[in-house]
Motif scaffolding. Structure first.
Motif, PDB file in Angstrom:
ATOM      1  N   SER A 149      44.440  41.497  40.546  1.00 14.45           N
ATOM      2  CA  SER A 149      43.648  42.043  41.633  1.00 14.45           C
ATOM      3  C   SER A 149      44.352  43.198  42.329  1.00 14.45           C
ATOM      4  O   SER A 149      43.758  44.254  42.566  1.00 14.45           O
ATOM      5  CB  SER A 149      43.336  40.931  42.639  1.00 14.45           C
ATOM      6  OG  SER A 149      42.705  41.439  43.773  1.00 14.45           O
ATOM      7  N   THR A 176      41.945  46.298  43.373  1.00 13.62           N
ATOM      8  CA  THR A 176      40.773  45.514  43.761  1.00 13.62           C
ATOM      9  C   THR A 176      41.048  44.711  45.020  1.00 13.62           C
ATOM     10  O   THR A 176      40.252  44.696  45.954  1.00 13.62           O
ATOM     11  CB  THR A 176      40.368  44.558  42.630  1.00 13.62           C
ATOM     12  OG1 THR A 176      40.267  45.279  41.408  1.00 13.62           O
ATOM     13  CG2 THR A 176      39.033  43.891  42.932  1.00 13.62           C
ATOM     14  N   TRP A 219      40.951  41.527  45.415  1.00 12.96           N
ATOM     15  CA  TRP A 219      40.148  40.315  45.545  1.00 12.96           C
ATOM     16  C   TRP A 219      41.092  39.176  45.886  1.00 12.96           C
ATOM     17  O   TRP A 219      42.159  39.026  45.301  1.00 12.96           O
ATOM     18  CB  TRP A 219      39.416  40.048  44.232  1.00 12.96           C
ATOM     19  CG  TRP A 219      38.711  38.729  44.186  1.00 12.96           C
ATOM     20  CD1 TRP A 219      39.237  37.539  43.781  1.00 12.96           C
ATOM     21  CD2 TRP A 219      37.361  38.460  44.566  1.00 12.96           C
ATOM     22  NE1 TRP A 219      38.296  36.536  43.867  1.00 12.96           N
ATOM     23  CE2 TRP A 219      37.124  37.074  44.348  1.00 12.96           C
ATOM     24  CE3 TRP A 219      36.315  39.246  45.050  1.00 12.96           C
ATOM     25  CZ2 TRP A 219      35.901  36.474  44.609  1.00 12.96           C
ATOM     26  CZ3 TRP A 219      35.095  38.637  45.312  1.00 12.96           C
ATOM     27  CH2 TRP A 219      34.898  37.276  45.086  1.00 12.96           C
ATOM     28  N   SER A 225      41.277  35.059  46.329  1.00 13.52           N
ATOM     29  CA  SER A 225      40.688  33.724  46.221  1.00 13.52           C
ATOM     30  C   SER A 225      41.521  32.715  46.988  1.00 13.52           C
ATOM     31  O   SER A 225      41.617  31.563  46.592  1.00 13.52           O
ATOM     32  CB  SER A 225      40.594  33.321  44.732  1.00 13.52           C
ATOM     33  OG  SER A 225      39.728  34.168  44.034  1.00 13.52           O
ATOM     34  N   GLY A 277      36.934  47.136  50.118  1.00  7.75           N
ATOM     35  CA  GLY A 277      36.777  45.698  50.122  1.00  7.75           C
ATOM     36  C   GLY A 277      37.172  45.021  51.410  1.00  7.75           C
ATOM     37  O   GLY A 277      36.992  43.811  51.559  1.00  7.75           O
ATOM     38  N   ALA A 303      30.180  38.591  43.613  1.00  3.20           N
ATOM     39  CA  ALA A 303      31.568  38.409  43.186  1.00  3.20           C
ATOM     40  C   ALA A 303      31.884  39.240  41.951  1.00  3.20           C
ATOM     41  O   ALA A 303      32.909  39.937  41.894  1.00  3.20           O
ATOM     42  CB  ALA A 303      31.846  36.928  42.917  1.00  3.20           C
ATOM     43  N   SER A 328      31.800  42.980  42.791  1.00  2.00           N
ATOM     44  CA  SER A 328      33.006  43.367  43.511  1.00  2.00           C
ATOM     45  C   SER A 328      34.205  43.464  42.578  1.00  2.00           C
ATOM     46  O   SER A 328      34.983  44.418  42.637  1.00  2.00           O
ATOM     47  CB  SER A 328      33.279  42.362  44.629  1.00  2.00           C
ATOM     48  OG  SER A 328      34.458  42.677  45.327  1.00  2.00           O
ATOM     49  N   ALA A 329      34.363  42.483  41.703  1.00  2.00           N
ATOM     50  CA  ALA A 329      35.518  42.474  40.793  1.00  2.00           C
ATOM     51  C   ALA A 329      35.422  43.597  39.765  1.00  2.00           C
ATOM     52  O   ALA A 329      36.399  44.319  39.524  1.00  2.00           O
ATOM     53  CB  ALA A 329      35.610  41.125  40.099  1.00  2.00           C
ATOM     54  N   GLY A 375      36.725  44.253  45.795  1.00  2.00           N
ATOM     55  CA  GLY A 375      37.522  43.180  46.379  1.00  2.00           C
ATOM     56  C   GLY A 375      36.890  42.445  47.528  1.00  2.00           C
ATOM     57  O   GLY A 375      37.390  41.398  47.939  1.00  2.00           O
ATOM     58  N   SER A 376      35.796  42.980  48.095  1.00  2.82           N
ATOM     59  CA  SER A 376      35.131  42.244  49.170  1.00  2.82           C
ATOM     60  C   SER A 376      34.398  41.044  48.588  1.00  2.82           C
ATOM     61  O   SER A 376      34.077  41.010  47.397  1.00  2.82           O
ATOM     62  CB  SER A 376      34.141  43.146  49.912  1.00  2.82           C
ATOM     63  OG  SER A 376      33.083  43.548  49.070  1.00  2.82           O
ATOM     64  N   ALA A 377      34.135  40.062  49.434  1.00 10.01           N
ATOM     65  CA  ALA A 377      33.440  38.857  48.983  1.00 10.01           C
ATOM     66  C   ALA A 377      32.230  38.614  49.865  1.00 10.01           C
ATOM     67  O   ALA A 377      32.163  39.097  50.996  1.00 10.01           O
ATOM     68  CB  ALA A 377      34.370  37.647  49.027  1.00 10.01           C
TER      69      ALA A 377
END
Length: 560
Positions: free
Chosen positions: A109, A114, A116, A118, A343, A462, A465-466, A471-473
């Motif tokens: 990420s 990115t 992202w 989790s 993101g 998701a 974004s990826a 990278g935002s959710a």
């Protein structure tokens, strides 16, 4: 809206436009100078000796690609290793190592720009991982994006050279001359605005109800500055830029929006300077600005006019938004972050109105070209310009040329493949999440908290974004599962590096050509007509690809 809200919107917009306008020319000229100067600084020469690079040598596109991929692989391995060794590092705060799948996902990420996440930042990562692994990647992944954009611009500007520059020189200069000094200044401003910067542990405090609460500290301002300037987006805290330690006041929020936009909106100026025609930069800038304004206006209208008794009493759909930012402060930030591949969020997109929540998703589906991420937005728009020139030539019988370079079958194939990469990843990833029985059962039981069409929107968001390296959710999906950690990690890798390979191949193809003189049959690419064509191509060619799946998610929810 009442008069006070309208006046606030006008004042905020005018301030942002003025600040970006003042920065456009000097920053764009400086960026052009950074990547065209023949001189190296003392620290740059020392860096080249350390890594064994001949700064005077130029690379073919194949060598440039190999350098980008080698550097990125090393970055993934380094971040993965330091995360898995977290418990042995200083300032680990007693936290253990994240799992193998989460460490892989996070390493990929941040290397792919990115960011992202989790995981909950303050509960998962210690300070050493934050500043030694993640913050470093915030600098160099952004520098990679700018380097690739400059390599493509060199392809347009060169004459039968066959080379597109030196990746290692571009990487070092982008980091030391551009991103690092700007990040230092930005961090000082954020510190003055109340963003925290320390290495202390958590502080125990009592809430208004008398309950105990642990408030984490950390080196936030320094990471916040480069996360925004480099259009990275990873938050030090779980709630990102809605956290008062990351984004305390309305003016710091506006400053963060400025940081996200200033380099991407200045890169068209650098493009015009390098190719020797400032008008070309203004044309690209105009298209970026038009899409940005339209997207922000639509999202603001949807959220301010949210249907229902509660939104009407609150003056708009305030669920998931900070009161200190309001509707426009949230929608402006949301549009900016999803149109620039940053993101970062200061409100939760999952809580937007149904159609309003589609707009940040659609911003990413456009390819994040208005103005896009640092570097990636410019090279994405230039690829669309190549396609627009070809379409324009077909429509009116003009020669398909752009900046003196003929646009032939090879260039169109590369541009077409570039455009197809991210939709393929987004739609395939979303489909596989529901098509494979075992995976679907896990997704529905573990990840989706909002079943039905909204749950589909969360999964679609998701993968969007990826794959677009945003990278935002959507903030309603539990993504720390083996399936999502792996699938989203693969989407981030392919969504970052397949387009880069295609862009560099296009740069090499253009660099091998000589420039042809403009004739009566050449389509002018600096006039409003071409800018309108380019805007149409950006919206129609990209967004309509996703229309069927949007009708199953946010559009279906909105109509219901």
């Amino acid at each position: 809206m009442d008069a006070g809200v309208i006046w606030s919107i006008v004042l905020t917009s005018a301030t942002l436009i003025l600040a970006l306008g003042l920065a456009y020319r000097p920053l764009g000229d400086y960026i052009a100078h950074v990547y065209t100067s023949a001189k190296d600084s003392r620290i740059e020469r020392a860096t080249y000796r350390l890594i064994g690079v001949d700064a005077a040598g130029s690379q073919t596109w194949q060598a440039y690609v190999r350098s980008v991929l080698l550097f990125s692989v090393v970055g993934v391995v380094f971040v993965y290793a330091i995360m898995r060794l977290q418990q042995f590092l200083p300032y680990s705060l007693g936290l253990g190592a994240p799992s193998e799948a989460l460490s892989f996902n996070t390493a990929v990420s941040f290397v792919t720009n990115t960011n992202w996440q989790s995981y909950s930042g303050e509960a998962t990562l210690g300070y050493t991982v934050q500043f030694a692994a993640l913050a470093v990647q915030n600098f160099v992944s952004a520098a990679v994006g700018i380097a690739v954009a400059v390599a493509l611009v060199r392809g347009f500007a060169s004459r039968r050279s066959g080379v597109i520059g030196n990746f290692w020189v571009d990487l070092v200069r982008g980091t030391f001359r551009l991103l690092l000094p700007m990040a230092v200044i930005a961090a000082v401003v954020l510190l003055a605005g109340g963003v925290i910067q320390n290495l202390s542990g958590a502080t125990d405090a009592a809430t208004l109800t008398g309950a105990a609460q642990s408030l984490p500290g950390g080196p936030v301002a320094s990471q916040e500055a480069i996360k925004l300037l480099g259009t990275n987006g990873g938050g030090f805290f779980n709630v990102n830029s809605s956290h008062p330690f990351e984004n305390p006041t309305p003016w710091t929020s506006l400053f963060q929006i400025f940081l996200m936009l200033v380099i991407p909106f200045s890169l068209p100026r650098a493009f015009g300077r390098i190719v020797g025609d400032d008008r070309q930069g203004y044309a690209i800038l105009g298209v970026m600005a038009a899409i940005f304004v339209a997207s922000t206006a639509i999202l603001t209208a949807l959220e301010a006019g949210g249907a229902g008794t509660a939104p009407q009493l609150a003056g708009g759909a305030m669920e998931g938004k900070e009161v200190r930012f309001g509707i426009f402060g949230s929608t402006l930030f949301g549009s900016t972050s999803t149109l620039t591949s940053t993101g970062a969020v200061n409100s939760m997109h999952d809580s937007y109105t149904a159609v309003g929540g589609m707009m940040p998703m659609l911003n990413m589906m456009l390819g994040e070209v208005a103005p896009g991420g640092v570097g990636s937005g410019l090279y994405g728009m230039l690829v669309l310009a190549v396609l627009a020139v070809f379409i324009g030539g077909l429509l009116i019988g003009r020669t398909p040329e752009y900046l003196g370079k003929k646009i032939g079958p090879r260039e169109i194939k590369l541009a077409s493949l570039y455009i197809l990469v991210t939709p393929t990843l987004v739609l395939a990833g979303t489909a596989l999440s529901f098509a494979i029985p075992a995976i679907r059962a896990d997704v529905e039981a573990t990840s989706i908290w909002n079943p039905g069409v909204h749950g589909l929107s969360e999964v679609l968001y998701a993968f969007t974004s990826a794959s677009n390296n945003n990278g935002s959710a959507f903030a309603g999906l539990t993504a720390n599962t083996p399936w999502f950690n792996t699938a989203l990690g693969v989407a981030m890798l392919l969504g970052r590096f397949l387009p880069i390979v295609l862009v560099l191949a296009l740069a090499g193809s253009l660099a091998a050509q000589d420039k042809v003189p403009a004739t009566a049959g050449t389509l002018p690419t600096h006039r409003p007509q071409f800018a309108g064509l380019l805007a149409g191509v950006a919206v129609i060619v990209t967004a309509l690809t996703y229309f069927p799946v949007l009708t199953l998610g946010p559009l279906a929810e909105g109509l219901s």
